[in-house]
Design a protein around this motif. Structure first.
Motif, PDB file in Angstrom:
ATOM      1  N   ASP A 168      47.742  23.974  -0.738  1.00 12.82           N
ATOM      2  CA  ASP A 168      48.851  23.342  -1.451  1.00 12.82           C
ATOM      3  C   ASP A 168      50.200  23.794  -0.906  1.00 12.82           C
ATOM      4  O   ASP A 168      51.126  22.977  -0.745  1.00 12.82           O
ATOM      5  N   GLU A 169      50.322  25.078  -0.613  1.00 12.26           N
ATOM      6  CA  GLU A 169      51.593  25.587  -0.096  1.00 12.26           C
ATOM      7  C   GLU A 169      51.865  25.065   1.312  1.00 12.26           C
ATOM      8  O   GLU A 169      53.011  24.739   1.657  1.00 12.26           O
ATOM      9  N   ILE A 170      50.834  24.978   2.139  1.00 13.83           N
ATOM     10  CA  ILE A 170      51.017  24.428   3.482  1.00 13.83           C
ATOM     11  C   ILE A 170      51.409  22.959   3.401  1.00 13.83           C
ATOM     12  O   ILE A 170      52.292  22.490   4.131  1.00 13.83           O
ATOM     13  N   ALA A 171      50.754  22.217   2.500  1.00 14.00           N
ATOM     14  CA  ALA A 171      51.101  20.798   2.332  1.00 14.00           C
ATOM     15  C   ALA A 171      52.565  20.642   1.949  1.00 14.00           C
ATOM     16  O   ALA A 171      53.264  19.735   2.444  1.00 14.00           O
ATOM     17  N   SER A 172      53.057  21.516   1.085  1.00 12.13           N
ATOM     18  CA  SER A 172      54.461  21.476   0.704  1.00 12.13           C
ATOM     19  C   SER A 172      55.356  21.722   1.918  1.00 12.13           C
ATOM     20  O   SER A 172      56.374  21.034   2.101  1.00 12.13           O
ATOM     21  N   ALA A 173      54.980  22.682   2.757  1.00 11.52           N
ATOM     22  CA  ALA A 173      55.755  22.973   3.964  1.00 11.52           C
ATOM     23  C   ALA A 173      55.717  21.791   4.932  1.00 11.52           C
ATOM     24  O   ALA A 173      56.733  21.446   5.559  1.00 11.52           O
ATOM     25  N   VAL A 177      58.833  19.784   6.628  1.00  6.79           N
ATOM     26  CA  VAL A 177      59.038  19.772   8.077  1.00  6.79           C
ATOM     27  C   VAL A 177      58.980  18.364   8.657  1.00  6.79           C
ATOM     28  O   VAL A 177      59.798  17.983   9.501  1.00  6.79           O
ATOM     29  N   PHE A 178      58.004  17.566   8.207  1.00  5.70           N
ATOM     30  CA  PHE A 178      57.779  16.249   8.807  1.00  5.70           C
ATOM     31  C   PHE A 178      58.260  15.083   7.938  1.00  5.70           C
ATOM     32  O   PHE A 178      58.134  13.927   8.345  1.00  5.70           O
ATOM     33  N   GLY A 179      58.779  15.388   6.762  1.00  7.17           N
ATOM     34  CA  GLY A 179      59.302  14.328   5.920  1.00  7.17           C
ATOM     35  C   GLY A 179      58.249  13.480   5.247  1.00  7.17           C
ATOM     36  O   GLY A 179      58.528  12.353   4.820  1.00  7.17           O
ATOM     37  N   HIS A 180      57.014  13.987   5.162  1.00  3.60           N
ATOM     38  CA  HIS A 180      55.977  13.245   4.469  1.00  3.60           C
ATOM     39  C   HIS A 180      56.308  13.163   2.982  1.00  3.60           C
ATOM     40  O   HIS A 180      56.929  14.056   2.409  1.00  3.60           O
ATOM     41  N   GLY A 181      55.832  12.108   2.359  1.00  2.57           N
ATOM     42  CA  GLY A 181      56.063  11.940   0.932  1.00  2.57           C
ATOM     43  C   GLY A 181      55.109  12.777   0.106  1.00  2.57           C
ATOM     44  O   GLY A 181      54.285  13.541   0.618  1.00  2.57           O
ATOM     45  N   GLU A 182      55.213  12.594  -1.202  1.00  2.48           N
ATOM     46  CA  GLU A 182      54.389  13.365  -2.127  1.00  2.48           C
ATOM     47  C   GLU A 182      52.906  13.045  -2.001  1.00  2.48           C
ATOM     48  O   GLU A 182      52.058  13.757  -2.540  1.00  2.48           O
ATOM     49  N   TRP A 183      52.591  11.961  -1.267  1.00  3.61           N
ATOM     50  CA  TRP A 183      51.180  11.613  -1.044  1.00  3.61           C
ATOM     51  C   TRP A 183      50.461  12.681  -0.237  1.00  3.61           C
ATOM     52  O   TRP A 183      49.228  12.796  -0.306  1.00  3.61           O
ATOM     53  N   PHE A 184      51.216  13.473   0.554  1.00  3.96           N
ATOM     54  CA  PHE A 184      50.574  14.489   1.402  1.00  3.96           C
ATOM     55  C   PHE A 184      50.378  15.751   0.571  1.00  3.96           C
ATOM     56  O   PHE A 184      51.309  16.496   0.303  1.00  3.96           O
ATOM     57  N   THR A 185      49.141  15.993   0.176  1.00  5.82           N
ATOM     58  CA  THR A 185      48.829  17.105  -0.724  1.00  5.82           C
ATOM     59  C   THR A 185      47.823  18.054  -0.087  1.00  5.82           C
ATOM     60  O   THR A 185      47.271  17.792   0.991  1.00  5.82           O
ATOM     61  N   LYS A 187      44.903  18.405  -0.960  1.00  6.59           N
ATOM     62  CA  LYS A 187      43.601  17.753  -0.872  1.00  6.59           C
ATOM     63  C   LYS A 187      43.349  17.211   0.532  1.00  6.59           C
ATOM     64  O   LYS A 187      42.209  17.225   1.025  1.00  6.59           O
ATOM     65  N   ILE A 188      44.403  16.737   1.195  1.00  6.60           N
ATOM     66  CA  ILE A 188      44.261  16.242   2.568  1.00  6.60           C
ATOM     67  C   ILE A 188      43.873  17.384   3.502  1.00  6.60           C
ATOM     68  O   ILE A 188      42.993  17.245   4.354  1.00  6.60           O
ATOM     69  N   LEU A 189      44.514  18.534   3.345  1.00  7.00           N
ATOM     70  CA  LEU A 189      44.190  19.683   4.179  1.00  7.00           C
ATOM     71  C   LEU A 189      42.783  20.203   3.870  1.00  7.00           C
ATOM     72  O   LEU A 189      42.066  20.654   4.773  1.00  7.00           O
ATOM     73  N   LYS A 194      37.075  20.226   6.595  1.00  7.31           N
ATOM     74  CA  LYS A 194      35.655  19.868   6.716  1.00  7.31           C
ATOM     75  C   LYS A 194      35.382  19.076   7.989  1.00  7.31           C
ATOM     76  O   LYS A 194      34.229  18.687   8.254  1.00  7.31           O
ATOM     77  N   ALA A 195      36.412  18.820   8.783  1.00  9.85           N
ATOM     78  CA  ALA A 195      36.246  18.083  10.035  1.00  9.85           C
ATOM     79  C   ALA A 195      35.479  18.923  11.050  1.00  9.85           C
ATOM     80  O   ALA A 195      35.495  20.162  11.003  1.00  9.85           O
TER      81      ALA A 195
END
Length: 297
Positions: A168-173, A177-185, A187-189, A194-195
């Protein structure tokens, strides 16, 4: 030889597309196509609008894919093509144009992003009414045999591996840094972790004296091919200029060495500061990606 096409189906086609991309690089050193880590990171989001071309004899299987078109958004496309089948690029571009027209009846600009230097492809684009536009990004690679600089962190700052509690903290960063919206959480990381390319010791953060995550850096290692992508890499604005990013990249390089990657690359935005960072840590520019644009009426 008859070529047919159909829509990409993620569950059915993912492994075959990955094998297609690995094979094109392994046999030819072809870097015009996406490389496996980038496709795996994007496949679910881009898959719905992607399209495949393959030999008719394999019309029930994607195991012999010869080309793919995939959108970064509805009016921006990339293509992946086996060089032996470059003669179908005209058909691929026609499909992209028609798909773009069907998606919107309003006038708009259609972009196809391609690595500079493929003159035969550029000629086809020109003949179809596309014009070369601005730079999309920079492709850089690094040989692992060379020395790794020994850049130091500021006192009491620490580089460590990521844990699931950090997402969650990395997603906030990343949003900062990249201007992503609140959609980037986070959960994505979590999903990215799991990739197949994910190795926890190659996913790094730097923390400040209070334990705050101030910088992040991930090396995505594709085990079957050894191809490795440095992505993402970023530092919070108020912590830039302190040497943190240089130290993080070099720590990642040291950790990556034991994996013996066949290729290490980074696709950077056309950003002077990012370019300097990668060059000072041993990367060299090998190409530029350009937008090729066409007005769709």
């Amino acid at each position: 030889m008859t070529i047919i096409s159909r829509s990409y189906k993620h569950k059915k086609d993912f492994n075959s597309v990955m094998a297609f991309l690995r094979d094109n690089f392994t046999r030819r050193g072809n870097m015009e196509n996406w490389l496996p880590p980038r496709f795996e990171n994007s496949a679910r989001e881009m898959g719905e609008g992607s399209h495949l071309w393959f030999n008719k004899i394999n019309d029930e299987s994607s195991s012999d894919i010869v080309a793919m078109a995939n959108p970064e958004d509805k009016n921006k496309y990339f293509i992946q093509v086996d060089p032996d089948h470059a003669y179908i690029e005209n058909d691929i571009f026609e499909w992209i144009i028609n798909t773009s027209r069907e998606a919107s009846s309003e006038p708009h600009t259609l972009s196809i992003v391609t690595l500079d230097g493929n003159r035969s492809r550029e000629k086809v684009l020109e003949e179809m009414g596309f014009n070369r536009g601005r730079v999309y990004g920079i492709l850089m690679t690094r040989k692992m045999e060379g020395p790794i600089p020994n850049f130091s962190l500021p006192e009491r700052y620490t580089i460590r591996s990521v844990t699931e509690d950090d997402f969650d903290e990395i997603a906030s960063a990343i949003r900062v840094v990249f201007g992503h919206g609140e959609w980037f959480t986070g959960k994505i990381l979590e999903q990215n972790s799991k990739a197949t390319y994910y190795h926890s010791d190659l996913d790094l953060v730097t923390t400040d004296t209070d334990g705050r995550i101030v910088s992040f850096c991930t090396f995505r290692y594709d085990l079957p091919s050894g191809i490795t992508e440095l992505e993402p890499m970023g530092t919070l604005p108020e912590y830039r200029g302190m040497g943190i990013a240089k130290a993080m990249v070099c720590e990642g390089l040291r950790r990556l060495r034991k994996y013996e990657p066949s290729l290490l690359y980074v696709g950077s935005a056309d950003n002077p500061a990012a370019k300097r960072l990668y060059q000072v840590t041993g990367f060299k520019v090998v190409g530029l990606y350009f937008y090729w644009e066409k007005n769709i009426d």
